[in-house]
Motif scaffolding. Structure first.
Motif, PDB file in Angstrom:
ATOM      1  N   LYS A  26       0.824  -1.215   0.000  1.00 41.76           N
ATOM      2  CA  LYS A  26       0.000   0.000   0.000  1.00 41.76           C
ATOM      3  C   LYS A  26       0.858   1.264   0.000  1.00 41.76           C
ATOM      4  O   LYS A  26       0.557   2.231  -0.702  1.00 41.76           O
ATOM      5  CB  LYS A  26      -0.928  -0.007   1.222  1.00 41.76           C
ATOM      6  N   ILE A  27       1.929   1.248   0.794  1.00 41.25           N
ATOM      7  CA  ILE A  27       2.776   2.459   0.859  1.00 41.25           C
ATOM      8  C   ILE A  27       3.771   2.513  -0.300  1.00 41.25           C
ATOM      9  O   ILE A  27       4.440   3.527  -0.511  1.00 41.25           O
ATOM     10  CB  ILE A  27       3.510   2.578   2.213  1.00 41.25           C
ATOM     11  N   GLU A  28       3.894   1.419  -1.035  1.00 42.69           N
ATOM     12  CA  GLU A  28       4.647   1.358  -2.294  1.00 42.69           C
ATOM     13  C   GLU A  28       6.071   1.907  -2.215  1.00 42.69           C
ATOM     14  O   GLU A  28       6.532   2.596  -3.118  1.00 42.69           O
ATOM     15  CB  GLU A  28       3.887   2.123  -3.392  1.00 42.69           C
ATOM     16  N   ASN A  29       6.749   1.661  -1.132  1.00 47.27           N
ATOM     17  CA  ASN A  29       8.169   2.033  -1.037  1.00 47.27           C
ATOM     18  C   ASN A  29       8.392   3.543  -1.209  1.00 47.27           C
ATOM     19  O   ASN A  29       9.457   3.968  -1.664  1.00 47.27           O
ATOM     20  CB  ASN A  29       8.966   1.267  -2.110  1.00 47.27           C
ATOM     21  N   LYS A  30       7.394   4.347  -0.853  1.00 48.44           N
ATOM     22  CA  LYS A  30       7.487   5.796  -1.075  1.00 48.44           C
ATOM     23  C   LYS A  30       7.999   6.558   0.145  1.00 48.44           C
ATOM     24  O   LYS A  30       8.330   7.737   0.040  1.00 48.44           O
ATOM     25  CB  LYS A  30       6.112   6.344  -1.471  1.00 48.44           C
ATOM     26  N   VAL A  31       8.027   5.926   1.295  1.00 48.62           N
ATOM     27  CA  VAL A  31       8.462   6.620   2.514  1.00 48.62           C
ATOM     28  C   VAL A  31       9.526   5.807   3.232  1.00 48.62           C
ATOM     29  O   VAL A  31       9.645   4.603   3.045  1.00 48.62           O
ATOM     30  CB  VAL A  31       7.276   6.852   3.482  1.00 48.62           C
ATOM     31  N   LYS A  32      10.310   6.489   4.064  1.00 54.76           N
ATOM     32  CA  LYS A  32      11.326   5.760   4.826  1.00 54.76           C
ATOM     33  C   LYS A  32      10.660   4.991   5.957  1.00 54.76           C
ATOM     34  O   LYS A  32       9.655   5.424   6.525  1.00 54.76           O
ATOM     35  CB  LYS A  32      12.406   6.704   5.352  1.00 54.76           C
ATOM     36  N   ILE A  33      11.254   3.851   6.261  1.00 50.84           N
ATOM     37  CA  ILE A  33      10.683   2.940   7.263  1.00 50.84           C
ATOM     38  C   ILE A  33      11.686   2.709   8.375  1.00 50.84           C
ATOM     39  O   ILE A  33      12.893   2.558   8.133  1.00 50.84           O
ATOM     40  CB  ILE A  33      10.313   1.596   6.602  1.00 50.84           C
ATOM     41  N   PHE A  34      11.201   2.691   9.599  1.00 51.36           N
ATOM     42  CA  PHE A  34      12.020   2.284  10.743  1.00 51.36           C
ATOM     43  C   PHE A  34      11.277   1.171  11.464  1.00 51.36           C
ATOM     44  O   PHE A  34      10.114   1.339  11.831  1.00 51.36           O
ATOM     45  CB  PHE A  34      12.261   3.455  11.694  1.00 51.36           C
ATOM     46  N   VAL A  35      11.941   0.034  11.633  1.00 50.73           N
ATOM     47  CA  VAL A  35      11.324  -1.094  12.338  1.00 50.73           C
ATOM     48  C   VAL A  35      11.725  -1.013  13.802  1.00 50.73           C
ATOM     49  O   VAL A  35      12.908  -1.109  14.140  1.00 50.73           O
ATOM     50  CB  VAL A  35      11.759  -2.443  11.731  1.00 50.73           C
ATOM     51  N   LEU A  36      10.753  -0.837  14.667  1.00 50.92           N
ATOM     52  CA  LEU A  36      11.006  -0.723  16.101  1.00 50.92           C
ATOM     53  C   LEU A  36      10.872  -2.094  16.745  1.00 50.92           C
ATOM     54  O   LEU A  36       9.817  -2.718  16.690  1.00 50.92           O
ATOM     55  CB  LEU A  36      10.009   0.258  16.731  1.00 50.92           C
ATOM     56  N   SER A  37      11.952  -2.552  17.335  1.00 47.53           N
ATOM     57  CA  SER A  37      11.914  -3.848  18.025  1.00 47.53           C
ATOM     58  C   SER A  37      11.523  -3.608  19.477  1.00 47.53           C
ATOM     59  O   SER A  37      10.467  -3.055  19.747  1.00 47.53           O
ATOM     60  CB  SER A  37      13.267  -4.543  17.893  1.00 47.53           C
ATOM     61  N   GLY A  38      12.388  -3.952  20.420  1.00 50.60           N
ATOM     62  CA  GLY A  38      12.062  -3.711  21.823  1.00 50.60           C
ATOM     63  C   GLY A  38      12.247  -2.257  22.218  1.00 50.60           C
ATOM     64  O   GLY A  38      11.760  -1.817  23.253  1.00 50.60           O
ATOM     65  N   GLY A  39      13.001  -1.500  21.382  1.00 50.38           N
ATOM     66  CA  GLY A  39      13.239  -0.085  21.689  1.00 50.38           C
ATOM     67  C   GLY A  39      14.293   0.140  22.752  1.00 50.38           C
ATOM     68  O   GLY A  39      14.518   1.270  23.197  1.00 50.38           O
ATOM     69  N   SER A  40      14.983  -0.934  23.154  1.00 52.37           N
ATOM     70  CA  SER A  40      15.907  -0.821  24.287  1.00 52.37           C
ATOM     71  C   SER A  40      17.191  -0.072  23.954  1.00 52.37           C
ATOM     72  O   SER A  40      17.895   0.375  24.846  1.00 52.37           O
ATOM     73  CB  SER A  40      16.237  -2.214  24.834  1.00 52.37           C
ATOM     74  N   ASN A  41      17.530   0.056  22.678  1.00 53.49           N
ATOM     75  CA  ASN A  41      18.741   0.818  22.329  1.00 53.49           C
ATOM     76  C   ASN A  41      18.412   1.911  21.315  1.00 53.49           C
ATOM     77  O   ASN A  41      19.197   2.209  20.426  1.00 53.49           O
ATOM     78  CB  ASN A  41      19.828  -0.121  21.774  1.00 53.49           C
ATOM     79  N   THR A  42      17.238   2.508  21.487  1.00 52.66           N
ATOM     80  CA  THR A  42      16.755   3.495  20.523  1.00 52.66           C
ATOM     81  C   THR A  42      16.489   4.840  21.191  1.00 52.66           C
ATOM     82  O   THR A  42      15.850   4.908  22.233  1.00 52.66           O
ATOM     83  CB  THR A  42      15.446   2.995  19.867  1.00 52.66           C
ATOM     84  N   LEU A  43      17.013   5.898  20.573  1.00 53.44           N
ATOM     85  CA  LEU A  43      16.764   7.262  21.039  1.00 53.44           C
ATOM     86  C   LEU A  43      15.885   7.939  19.992  1.00 53.44           C
ATOM     87  O   LEU A  43      16.278   8.077  18.837  1.00 53.44           O
ATOM     88  CB  LEU A  43      18.096   8.008  21.199  1.00 53.44           C
ATOM     89  N   ILE A  44      14.694   8.348  20.394  1.00 53.20           N
ATOM     90  CA  ILE A  44      13.690   8.840  19.443  1.00 53.20           C
ATOM     91  C   ILE A  44      13.439  10.333  19.634  1.00 53.20           C
ATOM     92  O   ILE A  44      13.288  10.826  20.747  1.00 53.20           O
ATOM     93  CB  ILE A  44      12.365   8.061  19.606  1.00 53.20           C
ATOM     94  N   THR A  45      13.391  11.038  18.502  1.00 53.18           N
ATOM     95  CA  THR A  45      13.168  12.485  18.530  1.00 53.18           C
ATOM     96  C   THR A  45      11.866  12.860  19.244  1.00 53.18           C
ATOM     97  O   THR A  45      10.891  12.109  19.192  1.00 53.18           O
ATOM     98  CB  THR A  45      13.153  13.039  17.089  1.00 53.18           C
ATOM     99  N   ASP A  46      11.868  14.039  19.876  1.00 56.42           N
ATOM    100  CA  ASP A  46      10.654  14.536  20.533  1.00 56.42           C
ATOM    101  C   ASP A  46       9.710  15.188  19.527  1.00 56.42           C
ATOM    102  O   ASP A  46       8.542  15.420  19.817  1.00 56.42           O
ATOM    103  CB  ASP A  46      11.013  15.557  21.618  1.00 56.42           C
ATOM    104  N   SER A  47      10.229  15.519  18.346  1.00 55.67           N
ATOM    105  CA  SER A  47       9.358  16.074  17.307  1.00 55.67           C
ATOM    106  C   SER A  47       8.798  14.917  16.474  1.00 55.67           C
ATOM    107  O   SER A  47       9.067  13.756  16.757  1.00 55.67           O
ATOM    108  CB  SER A  47      10.141  17.055  16.421  1.00 55.67           C
ATOM    109  N   THR A  48       8.050  15.220  15.459  1.00 55.97           N
ATOM    110  CA  THR A  48       7.412  14.168  14.652  1.00 55.97           C
ATOM    111  C   THR A  48       8.410  13.557  13.667  1.00 55.97           C
ATOM    112  O   THR A  48       9.058  14.273  12.902  1.00 55.97           O
ATOM    113  CB  THR A  48       6.208  14.729  13.879  1.00 55.97           C
ATOM    114  N   TYR A  49       8.517  12.243  13.694  1.00 59.02           N
ATOM    115  CA  TYR A  49       9.384  11.521  12.760  1.00 59.02           C
ATOM    116  C   TYR A  49       8.696  11.449  11.406  1.00 59.02           C
ATOM    117  O   TYR A  49       7.565  10.983  11.305  1.00 59.02           O
ATOM    118  CB  TYR A  49       9.665  10.117  13.303  1.00 59.02           C
ATOM    119  N   ASP A  50       9.388  11.911  10.363  1.00 59.48           N
ATOM    120  CA  ASP A  50       8.779  11.988   9.035  1.00 59.48           C
ATOM    121  C   ASP A  50       8.955  10.661   8.290  1.00 59.48           C
ATOM    122  O   ASP A  50       9.696  10.563   7.315  1.00 59.48           O
ATOM    123  CB  ASP A  50       9.409  13.137   8.237  1.00 59.48           C
ATOM    124  N   GLY A  51       8.270   9.656   8.763  1.00 57.38           N
ATOM    125  CA  GLY A  51       8.376   8.347   8.136  1.00 57.38           C
ATOM    126  C   GLY A  51       7.402   7.374   8.767  1.00 57.38           C
ATOM    127  O   GLY A  51       6.495   7.772   9.508  1.00 57.38           O
TER     128      GLY A  51
END
Length: 272
Positions: free
Chosen positions: A23-48
């Motif tokens: 459906k999204i046809e490879n048009k946007v960037k993708i991030f696969v979130l696993s457990g999130g244990s080693n991930t630092l995520i922006t406080d603003s909106t992620y464009d993907g």
């Protein structure tokens, strides 16, 4: 910490995941979130698009007496306990790694001299076009904290090989590893684990030693500070924002480079 994303999709099953990717046809960037244990995520909106696999991807089974198949949403600790219940050794180190099988494969997670590559046989994944593929471990160019696999792949499941071992001995080793970890690393606080990778091939010293030599451990930005117990662990004391933690990471990196000439590489994944 962490804000919103343009699209958050929780995949209920493989069929729905394939439908969504088409459906999204490879048009946007993708991030696969696993457990999130080693991930630092922006406080603003992620464009993907952030994709999270549901518990339907957390099944486990024995393929043979020494091979386990596990979904990529299975917790590392859960996999180690399943191996113990089936008297399979080789998985003990996983009991000390927060996160999931998918994330562990992606970054070749490890501790106490063992890594995912040491037990992996193969992985089943899906690409952004919705095609399911199988990749044997021998075709993966594993490195320290890196699998080299494309960010466009979403891991579905994996097969792992262990060896027969008395479950009491497995439990004893897991207990010893846990005690060793708790002595050396901060636990039960807000941290993303090891911030930087050890500079393999650049220095005989561990990254925490380089940080200790280069930076005042008291340094902080807002509520983002350096752990007194292990200075490669950065802590949110309560109200740290993404920008605070990022400033601390950049500050430490610059100080180590200036003092030692070594350019540190982050182990945590920064989503911005």
């Amino acid at each position: 910490m962490g804000g919103k994303t343009k699209i958050f999709y929780k995949a209920d099953n493989l069929k729905e995941l394939i439908k969504f990717l088409k459906k999204i046809e490879n048009k946007v960037k993708i991030f696969v979130l696993s457990g999130g244990s080693n991930t630092l995520i922006t406080d603003s909106t992620y464009d993907g698009v952030v994709i999270k696999l549901s518990n339907n991807f957390s099944n486990m089974s024995l393929l043979s007496e020494d091979i386990i198949i596990a979904g990529s949403a299975v917790g590392d600790k859960t996999l180690s306990e399943y191996a113990m219940s089936n008297s399979l050794g080789g998985f003990e180190f996983l009991s000390c790694i927060p996160g999931t099988v998918g994330g562990g494969i992606k970054m070749n997670a490890g501790c106490f001299g063992r890594e995912f590559k040491d037990i992996l046989i193969s992985i089943q994944a899906i690409n952004k076009s919705g095609q399911v593929i199988t990749i044997p471990a021998k075709e993966i160019k594993f490195k320290y904290r890196d699998s080299g696999l494309s960010d466009d792949l979403i891991f579905l499941s994996a097969s792992f090989k262990g060896f027969k071992k008395n479950s009491d001995l497995i439990q004893k080793e897991m207990k010893e590893l846990k005690e060793k970890k708790e002595k050396a690393q901060p636990t039960r606080i807000k941290t993303s684990g090891s911030t930087f990778k050890n500079p393999i091939g650049q220095s005989d010293k561990k990254v925490w030693q380089l940080i200790k030599e280069s930076v005042s451990i008291e340094k902080s930005f807002g509520d983002a500070c350096i752990s007194e117990k292990h200075c490669n662990f950065f802590v949110n004391k309560g109200n740290a924002e993404f920008k605070d933690m990022k400033k601390l990471i950049e500050f430490v990196s610059k100080k180590v480079l200036k003092k030692t000439g070594i350019r540190l590489e982050t182990e945590i994944k920064i989503l911005e």
